[in-house]
Design an enzyme around this catalytic site. Structure first.
Site, PDB file in Angstrom:
ATOM      1  N   SER A  37       0.788  -1.238   0.000  1.00 34.11           N
ATOM      2  CA  SER A  37       0.000   0.000   0.000  1.00 34.11           C
ATOM      3  C   SER A  37       0.820   1.290   0.000  1.00 34.11           C
ATOM      4  CB  SER A  37      -0.966   0.009   1.182  1.00 34.11           C
ATOM      5  OG  SER A  37      -0.284  -0.152   2.406  1.00 34.11           O
ATOM      6  N   ASP A 252      -2.501   5.628  11.767  1.00 34.96           N
ATOM      7  CA  ASP A 252      -2.630   4.164  11.763  1.00 34.96           C
ATOM      8  C   ASP A 252      -1.311   3.444  12.004  1.00 34.96           C
ATOM      9  OD1 ASP A 252      -1.292   4.348   9.329  1.00 34.96           O
ATOM     10  OD2 ASP A 252      -2.945   3.578   8.119  1.00 34.96           O
ATOM     11  N   HIS A 255       1.068   3.845   7.467  1.00 34.32           N
ATOM     12  CA  HIS A 255       1.203   4.612   6.230  1.00 34.32           C
ATOM     13  C   HIS A 255       1.789   5.998   6.493  1.00 34.32           C
ATOM     14  CE1 HIS A 255      -2.140   1.729   5.368  1.00 34.32           C
ATOM     15  NE2 HIS A 255      -1.399   1.554   4.288  1.00 34.32           N
TER      16      HIS A 255
END
Length: 278
Positions: A37, A252, A255
């Site tokens: 990601s 989070d 990221h």
């Protein structure tokens, strides 16, 4: 002059024209990027990330009607450069950093094939099917956008790019889903070696830049993976680790923020510039 001589001259002229028209541009530097990601692009991009640089191009990896882009064609490399609805990626500011510092006659191209939440096993040419089959539906749905095989899509696009320019390096940001996996460096080497083989390149022919996970100081939940990533150059001589220290992250713990991606991308770019002797 006889008819057959005229025909021979015409054929020679046409072939020469075709070669000169479609010849590989040695001043078009192309880079392959893949991962999960963070390489895919998680942060929402901003207006500054959509300003076109005529010397920075992306080879589109999937059809995106909303962006007016088709797979396998070159476009200005503005976010999103991975897929139709992805965010800002380190690859964005990697390319912008290169064009800022390279001579004006050199263009930069990027190919980004990344899948959020994926292990490095997704890019294992011989064994990815079993990994995908055991993955959750959301990951399988993303993989379908690459016709079920992101690795093959990366190679397909790389072969297109080889006709247009010269592949100069590989960018990787992956590891969150392999946190704690001591065999990760060997798995990455397997992918790296296969890429070079499938592209008809010599072993260790390309530098591989691998970025760290969000750092511990930024609250990184996978920061324990960074010491494993740091061993990659002992397995791949052409590997170089890009530090994530002080690259801003989001809450989070997985990221980077948009600012963090810009900084990390610049670090990839500055390292590649040194390897290109600029």
């Amino acid at each position: 002059m006889k008819l057959y001589q005229i025909k021979a001259l015409a054929i020679t002229f046409f072939m020469s024209f075709a070669i000169n028209t479609f010849a590989q541009d040695e001043n078009f530097y192309i880079f392959l990027s893949f991962g999960q990601s963070n390489m895919e692009g998680f942060a929402k991009f901003e207006e500054q990330d959509t300003v076109e640089d005529e010397r920075f191009k992306v080879l589109q990896a999937v059809d995106c009607e909303n962006l007016g882009r088709k797979k396998g064609q070159w476009y200005p490399a503005v976010a999103p450069i991975t897929r139709c609805d992805t965010g800002l990626s380190p690859a964005d500011y990697f390319g912008r950093t290169l064009t800022e510092h390279l001579p004006k006659n050199i263009k930069v191209g990027i190919i980004n094939v990344s899948v959020g939440g994926s292990k490095i096993e997704l890019f294992d040419k011989g064994n990815h099917q079993s990994y995908v089959a055991s993955s959750p539906d959301w990951l399988q749905n993303t993989v379908k956008k690459y016709d079920g095989d992101p690795y093959s899509r990366l190679i397909e696009l790389a072969k297109i790019a080889q006709k247009d320019g010269v592949i100069k390096g590989i960018l990787l940001h992956q590891g969150e889903s392999n946190t704690g996996d001591q065999s990760w460096p060997q798995k990455v080497k397997g992918v790296y070696d296969t890429i070079l083989s499938d592209l008809g390149m010599d072993p260790d022919a390309l530098p591989l830049l691998a970025g760290e996970m969000v750092s511990e100081d930024e609250g990184g939940k996978c920061a324990s993976m960074n010491p494993i990533i740091q061993t990659l150059p002992t397995v791949i001589p052409q590997a170089h680790v890009i530090s994530s220290e002080d690259c801003e992250a989001v809450d989070d713990g997985l990221h980077f923020s948009a600012a963090g991606y810009r900084e990390l991308g610049k670090r990839y770019g500055m390292k590649m510039l040194t390897l290109l002797n600029y």
